[in-house]
Write an enzyme that holds these catalytic residues in place. Structure first.
Site, PDB file in Angstrom:
ATOM      1  N   LYS A 278      27.959  19.956  47.744  1.00 58.77           N
ATOM      2  CA  LYS A 278      29.254  20.614  47.959  1.00 58.77           C
ATOM      3  C   LYS A 278      29.042  22.115  47.836  1.00 58.77           C
ATOM      4  CE  LYS A 278      33.867  21.311  45.901  1.00 58.77           C
ATOM      5  NZ  LYS A 278      34.879  20.852  44.929  1.00 58.77           N
ATOM      6  N   ASP A 283      36.810  28.362  45.625  1.00 57.68           N
ATOM      7  CA  ASP A 283      37.888  27.368  45.725  1.00 57.68           C
ATOM      8  C   ASP A 283      39.168  27.930  45.123  1.00 57.68           C
ATOM      9  OD1 ASP A 283      39.460  25.154  45.972  1.00 57.68           O
ATOM     10  OD2 ASP A 283      38.434  23.962  44.429  1.00 57.68           O
ATOM     11  N   LYS A 290      45.625  27.067  43.374  1.00 58.37           N
ATOM     12  CA  LYS A 290      45.415  26.868  41.932  1.00 58.37           C
ATOM     13  C   LYS A 290      46.190  27.931  41.169  1.00 58.37           C
ATOM     14  CE  LYS A 290      40.669  25.069  42.125  1.00 58.37           C
ATOM     15  NZ  LYS A 290      40.892  23.719  41.562  1.00 58.37           N
ATOM     16  N   ASP A 301      31.928  26.727  42.683  1.00 61.04           N
ATOM     17  CA  ASP A 301      32.198  25.483  43.400  1.00 61.04           C
ATOM     18  C   ASP A 301      31.161  25.166  44.484  1.00 61.04           C
ATOM     19  OD1 ASP A 301      33.853  23.290  43.221  1.00 61.04           O
ATOM     20  OD2 ASP A 301      35.292  23.998  44.704  1.00 61.04           O
ATOM     21  N   ASP A 360      43.670  21.238  47.630  1.00 65.69           N
ATOM     22  CA  ASP A 360      42.721  21.516  46.548  1.00 65.69           C
ATOM     23  C   ASP A 360      41.714  20.378  46.366  1.00 65.69           C
ATOM     24  OD1 ASP A 360      41.540  22.984  44.563  1.00 65.69           O
ATOM     25  OD2 ASP A 360      43.078  22.599  43.043  1.00 65.69           O
ATOM     26  N   GLU A 362      39.442  19.518  48.326  1.00 70.14           N
ATOM     27  CA  GLU A 362      38.714  19.924  49.535  1.00 70.14           C
ATOM     28  C   GLU A 362      37.259  19.496  49.535  1.00 70.14           C
ATOM     29  OE1 GLU A 362      38.971  21.725  46.899  1.00 70.14           O
ATOM     30  OE2 GLU A 362      36.900  22.416  46.648  1.00 70.14           O
ATOM     31  N   ARG A 364      35.752  16.722  48.758  1.00 70.73           N
ATOM     32  CA  ARG A 364      35.495  15.422  49.365  1.00 70.73           C
ATOM     33  C   ARG A 364      35.567  15.486  50.891  1.00 70.73           C
ATOM     34  NH1 ARG A 364      40.274  12.858  45.879  1.00 70.73           N
ATOM     35  NH2 ARG A 364      39.525  14.563  44.574  1.00 70.73           N
TER      36      ARG A 364
END
Ligand code: BES
Ligand code: MN
Ligand code: ZN
Length: 516
Positions: A278, A283, A290, A301, A360, A362, A364
């Site tokens: 990932k 993020d 967030k 991230d 959020d 994201e 996956r």
């Protein structure tokens, strides 16, 4: 970068700024660990007593610096705590050595050279000491020590020194330089530690400088240097290829997404291991923004992608007899007029449709595309690594990553491999009943499900994008990837390089044919 040497000199004659010795917690006070005999002799055999007088107990990570007695060439002795002494004649745990070496190296920042007289009876122990020292010496200073154009002169000269430089050279004492096994262990430690430190640099680099395009450029350059083939799909190629997950997550940012393929191949390889990382370079949460307090560290991230990148390069440097393919799913998750909205439906690379209910979630989405793409090449196994869920941090804390898999034996193997290299992990299930929560009235699946067990929900989502019959494991490193507390052992503040050691050992085990 800190250099490593296997010293032929004894502790007494080594010219260095300091000598590092180990001290363990014994039943009746501190005991000096093997490797420090010559140093102890220079103290007339009273080093343990001197340390006790100074208040040292041998507790893990404890650092005691003392002036060296005559008879030693180095001016300072640094005693580092190893924790509880092993039972009679037992060996020290490799992870205890790694941590102690790390604490010592960190306490010696600013010094040019230190001799490490820690227990190194076996090549494995020598490797652990080397690894710990090189990891503990790490410091991220790229953005410090800036010239202030307007500060008054006095303030300037006060600041001039800038940050302390990491320890310059680690000289391993007692580690038989001419012994093949010791030499190999040292070389391995250097390659692995340098690649972990490379991953840490990437994680720590602020997101205004590290975005998908610049990450891909770093990967391309390193690939050239280390014999790894690198291919980059840019936004145009991703749109054309139908990578709906990567495009959907990345479209809110002015920095477009990338999918980077790294390929290390060995002519005699019998197996191929695929790694998927990932790589959300920042993020923000996207339109499901967030709140403040949750985004300050979200440059981390992309830690999964950094770990995958580091592992493929390490595999190449070590010349492992296995093919290792890395897939970096890079995107920046930002809100904007062009961003994916909660309610949008994405058509993924696999052809499946996903209703995005929370932008959020994201990671996956980008991983799903990369997992499908990786599956097309029919590797023997796929491991993905991701700072995927806050839920995994709630479940396992800040120092342990979760291991999920579509195959129980493979999950066990990954967990045991992590244990072997001193990384804390724990096996987690993928309960089928969690799939229902992701049913969507509009699409094949939604990107969020039940709140409870959120780390497992994410794993259940990912499982749907892995090719039939391929062994797959998912490492959720959201806890250990980024360390916000005080440094300890070989773990610095900031990016840690979590999972690289596990992945390198997995590649070694795959090469040796003792996996699957
Ligand atoms: N990158 C975060 C997860 C994360 C949290 C990493 C804390 C490191 C530390 C991920 O993209 C995320 O936002 N996950 C959401 C998922 C939720 C919306 C289903 C979460 O965990 O809250
Ligand atoms: Mn997120
Ligand atoms: Zn994320």
């Amino acid at each position: 970068m800190t250099a490593l040497t296997l010293s032929t000199a004894g502790a007494a004659t080594l010219r260095a700024d300091a000598l590092v010795v180990g001290v363990a917690k014994g039943a009746k006070g501190p005991v000096v660990a093997p490797g420090a005999e010559a140093v102890d002799k220079a103290f007339d055999g009273k080093l343990a007593a001197v340390l006790e007088t100074l208040g040292a107990s041998g507790a893990e990570g404890e650092v005691t610096k003392l002036p060296a007695p005559s008879g030693l060439k180095a001016p300072v002795v640094l005693a580092v705590g190893l924790g509880r002494a092993p039972e009679r004649d037992g060996a020290y745990d490799a992870e205890a050595l790694r941590r102690a070496a790390g604490s010592a190296a960190r306490a010696l920042s600013g010094a040019k050279k230190a001799g490490f007289a820690l227990p190194t009876e076996s090549a494995e122990d020598a490797g652990a000491v080397a690894e710990g020292a090189l990891l503990g010496a790490y410091a991220f200073t790229a953005y410090q020590g800036g010239e202030d154009k307007v500060a008054p002169k006095s303030a300037k000269s006060a600041k001039k020194s800038g940050p302390k430089q990491p320890l310059g050279e680690v000289a391993l004492l007692g580690a038989k330089p001419r012994d093949k096994a010791f030499k190999a262990a040292a070389d391995r430690a250097v390659a692995v530690a340098e690649e972990i430190n490379r991953a840490r640099d990437l994680i720590n680099t602020p997101p205004n400088d590290l975005y998908p395009e610049s990450f891909a450029a770093v990967a391309t350059a390193a690939g050239k240097e280390h014999g790894v083939k690198v291919q980059v799909l840019d936004e145009k190629a991703l749109v054309k290829g139908g990578y709906g997950g990567l495009i959907g997550v990345g479209q809110g940012s002015t920095h477009g997404p990338r999918l980077v393929k790294l390929a290390y191949t060995h002519p005699k390889a019998e197996k191929t291991l695929a790694l998927v990382g990932k790589g959300i370079t920042y993020d923000s949460g996207g339109i499901s923004l967030k709140p403040a307090g949750h985004n300050e560290t979200m440059k981390c991230d992309m830690s999964g992608a950094a770990a995958v990148f580091a592992t493929v390069v390490a595999a190449s440097r070590l010349g492992l007899r296995v093919n290792v393919t890395g897939w970096l799913a890079l995107a920046e998750n930002m809100p904007s007029g062009n961003a994916t909205r909660p309610g949008d439906v994405l058509r993924m690379y696999s052809g499946k449709t996903v209703e995005v209910l929370n932008t959020d979630a994201e990671g996956r989405l980008v991983l799903a595309d990369a997992l499908t793409r990786a599956s097309e090449e029919a590797p023997d196994a796929i491991v993905d690594v991701a700072t995927l869920t806050g839920a995994m941090v709630v479940a396992l804390g800040n120092r342990t990553f979760g291991v999920m898999a579509n195959d129980d034996a493979f999950r066990t193997a990954v967990h045991e491999t992590a244990e072997e290299v001193g990384e804390a992990s724990w096996p987690m299930p993928l309960p089928d009943d969690l799939r229902k929560g992701m049913d969507s009235p509009t699409a094949d699946i939604a990107n969020i499900g039940e709140r409870m067990g959120g780390g497992l929900v994410a794993g259940v989502f990912l499982r749907e994008f892995v090719g039939e019959g391929i062994a797959w494991a998912h490492l959720d490193i959201a806890g250990p990837a980024f360390h916000e507390g005080a440094p300890y052992g070989y773990t610095p503040k900031g990016g840690t390089g979590s999972s690289v050691r596990t992945l390198v050992r997995l590649a070694e085990r795959t090469a040796a044919g003792d996996l699957g």
